[in-house]
Scaffold this motif. Structure first.
Motif, short mmCIF file in Angstrom:
data_model
loop_
_atom_site.label_atom_id
_atom_site.label_comp_id
_atom_site.label_asym_id
_atom_site.label_seq_id
_atom_site.Cartn_x
_atom_site.Cartn_y
_atom_site.Cartn_z
N ALA A 124 8.25 48.75 60.21
CA ALA A 124 8.98 49.66 59.21
C ALA A 124 10.19 49.73 59.74
CB ALA A 124 8.51 50.15 58.18
N GLU A 125 10.90 49.37 60.97
CA GLU A 125 11.57 49.47 61.61
C GLU A 125 13.24 49.59 60.97
OE1 GLU A 125 9.45 47.66 62.97
OE2 GLU A 125 8.38 48.91 64.52
N LYS A 126 13.15 48.82 60.47
CA LYS A 126 14.22 48.12 59.40
C LYS A 126 14.19 49.09 58.45
CE LYS A 126 15.85 44.65 63.58
NZ LYS A 126 15.66 43.48 63.01
N ALA A 127 13.32 48.95 57.11
CA ALA A 127 13.14 49.11 55.92
C ALA A 127 14.09 50.20 55.95
CB ALA A 127 11.82 49.80 55.79
N TRP A 128 14.32 50.75 56.76
CA TRP A 128 16.11 51.92 56.43
C TRP A 128 17.23 51.18 55.34
CZ3 TRP A 128 20.69 50.78 57.78
CH2 TRP A 128 20.30 50.15 59.55
N ALA A 129 17.63 49.79 55.41
CA ALA A 129 18.45 48.98 55.49
C ALA A 129 18.40 48.00 53.97
CB ALA A 129 18.76 47.45 56.16
N VAL A 130 17.07 48.61 53.28
CA VAL A 130 16.21 47.69 51.85
C VAL A 130 17.09 48.20 51.14
CG1 VAL A 130 15.10 46.66 50.42
CG2 VAL A 130 14.19 46.49 53.10
#
Length: 403
Positions: A124-130
């Motif tokens: 989930a390292e890039k979940a912040w971008a969604v």
């Protein structure tokens, strides 16, 4: 079909309410098809590759829709923004800066919320971008259908916030999710854009206009696409470079003429086709069950439903209090808060980022399901609040008229 019937149909499609209803109908149809026995054929069609490989244009049908066809919609958005910036409600620098700060807050707060919730979850390292983006087409459609009595400044503010939002999301895609950017292609696109602007400045028009401008616009789109950056940014740039001020004796400036021709096609065909291709998410019982237990799903939903309105309002409030921006005429803080609610409709760009942010199909599926549910919740809450605000403005207008 008679000429008069065709003209009437085109005129209806220039009405945002009609275009919005067609688009929402297409989205519902896609969701239904994707959850019936026809889903295999649906996904197969969207995954079919079309185009010349030699030009790196062997794209899937889905990519042609999101990168190519949707560029027409973004071109119209660019034309509208240019008009508002030059002769409309955003011509004041401080008023123009308000949606920029609002959009910045609307990206920062959801990203921080999503990061804090999903931090440490596997993959989930890039979940912040969604939850960064706002779906321009869906948000404007909800506004057009539900809140016809609101001041025009509400729509302009929403459109501006959504455009800045999506440009920010595209920059994130280009920097975080793009493995390599071709600066040569970007440079060529920039030179072509300068040429387009020069032709507009020199008032190049007449019978040969389409013969020159259409290939030039397609070339800009191609080189931006070839650079690795989402090609719709080329369409926004072309719209912003189109002349909106009329010359003495000129019936309409180019931006007005082009928008009059293109907008019905954009509303009646481009956006519904895009909704038909983007909304077809196959929902499974497992994905639905994980929505309220998976940190990624929770992060996305909280980021869109709560983070977006909080961020848009805080960005606006802080910038106005710091005297870096100003509220548009006839708008108050309740209107800004209402726009923040429907800014949580992430949908298309959020679905795109969800596909890029995760490596495994399970995470992609649950992230897309979370985007759909969050966008639906934001639509309903925003619609209810906007309807209330619209009725209030209608009541105020009636009172003013009776006086």
């Amino acid at each position: 079909m008679t000429r008069q019937a065709f003209d009437d149909a085109v005129q209806y499609l220039r009405t945002e309410t009609i275009g919005g209803l067609v688009m929402l109908g297409a989205a519902v149809l896609a969701l239904i098809i994707a959850n019936t026995p026809w889903r295999s054929a649906y996904h197969s069609i969207l995954g079919t590759e079309i185009g010349p490989a030699a030009l790196h244009l062997d794209l899937t049908v889905s990519e042609w829709i999101s990168d190519g066809l949707l560029a027409i919609f973004f071109f119209v958005v660019g034309l509208e923004l240019k008009r508002e910036l030059v002769i409309g409600q955003l011509r004041s620098v401080k008023r123009a800066m308000l949606p920029v700060f609002a959009a910045f807050g609307g990206m920062l707060v959801p990203a921080l919320i999503a990061f804090s919730i999903s931090h440490g979850a596997p993959g989930a390292e890039k979940a912040w971008a969604v939850p960064l983006a706002t779906d321009i087409a869906f948000a404007v459609a909800v506004l057009a259908i539900i809140a016809s009595n609101l001041p025009s400044g509400v729509r302009v503010f929403l459109l501006s916030v959504a455009v800045v939002d999506d440009l920010g999301a595209i920059i994130v895609i280009a920097t975080v999710f793009t493995t390599g950017v071709s600066f040569l292609s970007l440079g060529i696109a920039a030179v072509l854009l300068v040429g387009y602007a020069a032709l507009q400045k020199l008032r190049f028009q007449g019978a040969l206009t389409a013969i020159l401008y259409i290939p030039l616009g397609l070339a800009v789109w191609y080189f931006v696409h070839n650079s690795g950056i989402h090609a719709t940014i080329a369409a926004v740039a072309l719209g912003l470079l189109t002349r909106v001020k009329g010359d003495p004796g000129e019936e309409d400036p180019p931006a007005v003429r082009i928008e009059h021709l293109v907008q019905p096609f954009s509303s009646g065909f481009v956006v519904p086709i895009f909704a038909l291709g983007a909304a077809g998410v196959t929902l499974s019982g497992g994905d639905l069950a994980r929505l309220f237990t998976d940190p990624v799903a929770i992060a996305i939903m909280v980021g869109l439903v709560f983070g977006k309105p909080i961020g848009v309002f805080l960005g606006s409030f802080v910038s106005v209090k710091a005297r870096l921006a100003a509220l548009p005429r006839n708008l108050d803080w309740s209107d800004i808060a209402s726009v923040g609610l429907i800014a949580g409709i992430g949908f298309t760009v959020s679905l795109l980022i969800a596909e890029l942010a995760f490596d495994d199909e399970a995470h992609i599926a649950v992230a897309k399901t979370a985007v759909l549910l969050a966008s639906a919740i934001a639509s309903v809450i925003g619609a209810v609040v906007l309807r209330f605000r619209s009725r209030r403005y209608a009541h105020m207008a009636d009172e003013t008229g009776s006086d």
